[in-house]
Motif scaffolding. Sequence first.
Motif: not given
Length: 426
Positions: A135-146
């Motif tokens: 989740y942290g990796i995908l969030r850092s790439q803006n693939i998944i939001g907060s």
Amino acid sequence: MNQIKQSLLIYLQGLKTPLLRKKLAFTLFILIVFRLIAHIPVPGVDVTRLQQFFSGNQLLSLLDIFSGGTLANFSIVALGLAPYINASIMFQLLGMVVPQLEELSKEGEYGRAKINQYTRLATIPIAIMQSFGMYGILRSQNIIGSLSPVFLVALLSSMVAGTMIMIFFGEMINTYGLGNGTSMIIFAGIISRLPVSIVQTLTLTDLSDSQNKMNLFILLLVSLAVIIGIVLVEEAVLRIPIHYARRAQSTYLPIKVNTAGVMPIIFAVSLATVPSLLSQFLIKVPQPQISAIATFINRYFQPQTYTYIVFYFLMVIVFTFFYTSVVFKPKDIADQLRKSGGFIPGIRPGLATEKRLQYLLTRVIAIGALFLGIIAISPSLVQKMTHISTLSIGGTSILIVVSVVIELTRKIENIVQTQNYEKLSY
């Protein structure tokens, strides 16, 4: 040629065996259900951007093929069996240093069941940490939001549940199906992704260029050589003569060159990818020191760097020795031979036999470990030669596929021979 014909006759005869048909049908059913679940995505993820991100990241592409495409789809079984494998490694290591676990492992089926239960329990926190890391990796790439706490808990819970479902499927295959459940699920994932990798290779490669044709030809030759090498090593056995004085009978103790099978490769992949995954998670941390260290690790632990290749190679060798020491214990075998009146000609029973078995086992394992290590890193080396990246784990995939097929053929032959023996007994 005669051996091939004989094997085909055994397989055709096996299809007439009700037990084998039942086991085969159950295994296929579980694998089909696994592939259906693999297409159930976790909500809130931009799948298009996710697949673009995976296509540009060699490490995640490697993990995606091992998971059968579940990561690129970010399905509820995206983690696959990785947390369970990590938990198994942890308990096997603890079994060598914790006396209680070592004693428990010697209590037969009951001990193995208890250790397996502990492993499943340890899988849950590991799966939670890995889910949060993804989740942290995908969030850092803006693939998944907060996500709000409620949705974050739902996401983590669904991914942990997916891993537990995979464990359940694997154990069902072990009990009612054919082959090793863990290997079969990974095998199904690789097989399902290989056609996609082949099509991508042919589509993205300019076949009008003679150099590209030569590179594909080299890749084909290496793949063929790998398959032949795997079959030869899988069938290679060191036969240690054993004599029984009381019964005036002689036999032999077989030690396979590749005693550990494909498990060292699976273990090594699970650990070799940890540094790069952690670095991608920490690379955008506000603290400059941590970010700098993460950047350094991410730079030198990508799958095509020599640092990663050497580390991966060493991990395969280490886990080959480690896994073999778990499944093949010279002391136990020496004790069994002594109790049954068996001995190696020219070697005293007891401690001398144990030392002799350890001497032979170490040298046989060294050959198998080097073979597995070379197979594991061959895709990266071939990619550096041919610049074909869409089949980056071809060697490892081929090793797992061929090894699982060989294991299945042996189990089929054993079932057929057992059924024939029971018929003759009546």
